[in-house]
Design a protein around this motif. Structure first.
Motif, PDB file in Angstrom:
ATOM      1  N   UNK A 416       0.524  -1.128  -0.093  1.00  0.00           N
ATOM      2  CA  UNK A 416      -0.210   0.064  -0.637  1.00  0.00           C
ATOM      3  C   UNK A 416       0.592   1.073   0.061  1.00  0.00           C
ATOM      4  N   UNK A 417       2.172   1.255   0.610  1.00  0.00           N
ATOM      5  CA  UNK A 417       2.658   2.424   0.572  1.00  0.00           C
ATOM      6  C   UNK A 417       3.001   2.730  -0.537  1.00  0.00           C
ATOM      7  N   UNK A 418       3.853   1.407  -1.439  1.00  0.00           N
ATOM      8  CA  UNK A 418       4.415   1.686  -2.020  1.00  0.00           C
ATOM      9  C   UNK A 418       3.758   2.549  -3.522  1.00  0.00           C
ATOM     10  N   UNK A 419       1.986   1.683  -3.446  1.00  0.00           N
ATOM     11  CA  UNK A 419       1.297   2.617  -4.361  1.00  0.00           C
ATOM     12  C   UNK A 419       1.241   4.073  -3.835  1.00  0.00           C
ATOM     13  N   UNK A 420       1.578   4.683  -3.051  1.00  0.00           N
ATOM     14  CA  UNK A 420       1.402   5.712  -3.303  1.00  0.00           C
ATOM     15  C   UNK A 420       2.479   6.744  -3.302  1.00  0.00           C
ATOM     16  N   UNK A 421       3.766   6.018  -3.349  1.00  0.00           N
ATOM     17  CA  UNK A 421       4.816   7.029  -4.317  1.00  0.00           C
ATOM     18  C   UNK A 421       4.692   6.083  -5.234  1.00  0.00           C
ATOM     19  N   UNK A 422       4.125   5.562  -5.971  1.00  0.00           N
ATOM     20  CA  UNK A 422       4.595   5.450  -7.404  1.00  0.00           C
ATOM     21  C   UNK A 422       3.344   5.928  -8.443  1.00  0.00           C
ATOM     22  N   UNK A 423       2.442   6.570  -7.183  1.00  0.00           N
ATOM     23  CA  UNK A 423       1.324   7.296  -7.935  1.00  0.00           C
ATOM     24  C   UNK A 423       1.540   9.190  -7.812  1.00  0.00           C
ATOM     25  N   UNK A 424       2.901   9.165  -7.429  1.00  0.00           N
ATOM     26  CA  UNK A 424       3.480  10.728  -6.852  1.00  0.00           C
ATOM     27  C   UNK A 424       3.911  10.630  -8.418  1.00  0.00           C
ATOM     28  N   UNK A 425       4.597  10.011  -8.845  1.00  0.00           N
ATOM     29  CA  UNK A 425       4.665   9.816 -10.513  1.00  0.00           C
ATOM     30  C   UNK A 425       3.462  10.452 -11.571  1.00  0.00           C
ATOM     31  N   UNK A 426       2.521   9.340 -11.644  1.00  0.00           N
ATOM     32  CA  UNK A 426       1.054   9.054 -12.444  1.00  0.00           C
ATOM     33  C   UNK A 426       0.542  10.346 -11.871  1.00  0.00           C
ATOM     34  N   UNK A 427       0.225  11.433 -10.431  1.00  0.00           N
ATOM     35  CA  UNK A 427       0.551  12.712  -9.873  1.00  0.00           C
ATOM     36  C   UNK A 427       0.863  13.428 -10.576  1.00  0.00           C
TER      37      UNK A 427
END
Length: 476
Positions: A416-427
């Motif tokens: 779940x934590x990794x999903x957050x920081x991968x989504x930073x690039x998507x954001x």
């Protein structure tokens, strides 16, 4: 010596042949304007031939009295690593063509030399041949990291890699000497038959694990990773993150399960600690990164923890899960690095995350493909990354102990934590607004080919069941 034994080493023999062909190709194509493209086609073609030859000659073999041992599982990994190296050679073309050094032949020869060392390492049946293969892979890799010799970051990253590699090799060799003192042999089968839980053997195990932990970038042996990944040329960073890691992970898995099986009560808890630290620490540091290659460095450390989670199962399912995870990780990670490489090549070497603000406005196709790759790395269904994580979790849970369940639980939370920081690039690509997004550009054929291979893998490897069945059927 019976020289016909060399014929049993078909994957390595084809790589040596590839090296010779690329060397003479580089020598005789000096005045040809399209030399870089011809050498790329030559290298990719020879790697494809090597992969096919490995598939055809996939039966288990033993040569030189047990010094060289190749199983079906090892041959499957060799095919996967050859496939990943093909992607690296294809995606590296824009960087090589624009490089002022004009050292295309040297680059491809270093890639093939490193892969040869990895093949030897995975097929070793003796600690000395294993160490020889490891160094055959490490020395050319250091040259690849320092390939952009005019850049300060490249020289710094190479220096840190060489110093840390030298120290880790010394620690590993020291551990091997303890193992020899405890058992009187360096052959894997003989060590497994005679090793006991003596202080010498346990110290040798810890030192050996520490040395190989450096190659896989496991915490706390990871300190070189971020600086080296940032300083190395982007294609080399991609190669380091997937090909080198996959070879070292499978080798460690096989040695722990077969050679150190009598000491499983000791290395099992050592592995639990390292996995939890690798996944957790890397995820926490990844959140803080603003430079994309350093970000991917901590992502690779976290992924290394997930890869080693398969070893917890201590059986055939674990080997299959590890191999499948490496395959899926190759296509997802190389897709990200291909996008980073083409952006860096077209826009003054920018690799900071801020450069991707509003990227979707000007380059929607690249943004979409990078999003797919990031979702696969995060384990979001229906992409292949979700299936690979499921199999490593299943392999670890098969162990059945409370400690194994706890490690799987920590890994699930960290997903779940990794999903957050991968989504930073998507954001950054889709949501963050900027008045000066990167301008639109047309990708070259090599970039399109690499992205097509990676995207097909991300979409298909999870749903085409025969791929996992082929891996699982190989055994240990």
């Amino acid at each position: 010596m019976n020289y016909s034994e060399f014929l049993k080493m078909m994957p390595e023999a084809f790589l040596v042949l590839s090296l010779i062909i690329v060397f003479f190709g580089d020598f005789f194509l000096t005045k040809v304007k399209v030399k870089g493209y011809l050498l790329q086609y030559l290298t990719v073609g020879m790697l494809a031939v090597t992969a096919v030859a490995t598939l055809v000659c996939s039966d288990p073999v033993t040569a030189f009295g047990g010094l060289y041992v190749s199983s079906q599982a090892v041959n499957v990994m060799k095919v996967i690593l050859a496939f990943g190296t093909i992607i690296v050679c294809i995606m590296a073309q824009p960087w090589i063509v624009k490089s002022a050094m004009k050292l295309e032949g040297e680059f491809y020869m270093l890639v093939l030399s490193t892969l040869l060392g990895m093949f030897v390492m995975m097929s070793s049946g003796n600690f000395m041949l294993f160490f020889l293969g490891l160094e055959m892979a490490s020395v050319p890799m250091a040259c690849m990291v320092a390939f952009d010799k005019w850049k300060k970051d490249s020289a710094e990253g190479a220096a840190k890699y060489i110093l840390t590699a030298t120290f880790s090799s010394g620690v590993m060799l020291y551990g091997i000497s303890f193992i020899y003192a405890a058992t009187g042999t360096l052959y894997f089968d003989d060590v497994a038959a005679t090793i006991t839980a003596s202080p010498l053997a346990i110290i040798g195990l810890v030192f050996f694990f520490s040395g190989l932990g450096f190659k896989i970038s496991l915490v706390p042996f990871h300190f070189w990773t971020a600086d080296t990944y940032q300083g190395a040329p982007t294609p080399v960073t991609g190669y380091l993150s997937v090909i080198s890691k996959g070879a070292a992970a499978l080798t460690l898995c096989i040695i722990l399960m077969k050679v150190f099986q009598p000491l499983v009560a000791y290395w099992e808890y050592l592995l639990y600690i390292v996995i939890v630290l690798s996944i957790t620490v890397a995820n926490l540091f990844a959140i803080r990164q603003s430079e994309l290659k350093r970000f991917m460095a901590f992502s690779s450390i976290s992924q290394a923890g997930y890869i080693m989670l398969a070893v917890v199962g201590n059986g055939q399912l674990g080997v299959a899960a590890l191999t499948y995870y490496v395959l899926v990780y190759i296509v997802a990670n190389m897709a990200v690095f291909t996008v980073i490489n083409v952006v860096e090549s077209n826009h003054n070497g920018r690799t900071d995350m801020a450069a991707y603000n509003g990227f979707y406005q000007t380059n929607p196709k690249l943004s979409f493909l990078m999003t797919l790759a990031l979702f696969s790395l995060a384990g979001i269904p229906p992409f292949a990354g979700m299936f690979s994580k499921f199999f490593v979790f299943m392999a670890a849970a098969q162990q059945g102990s409370a400690a194994a369940y706890f490690v799987v639980f920590i890994a699930l939370i960290n997903t779940v934590v990794s999903l957050y920081y991968y989504l930073l690039i998507v954001k950054a690509m889709y949501i963050t607004k900027t008045d000066t997004p990167l301008p639109a550009f047309q990708s070259d054929l090599s970039t399109k080919t690499a992205l097509a291979l990676c995207t097909a893998g991300i979409a298909l490897f999870g749903i085409v069941s025969c791929i996992y069945e082929w891996i699982a059927a190989a055994g240990i």
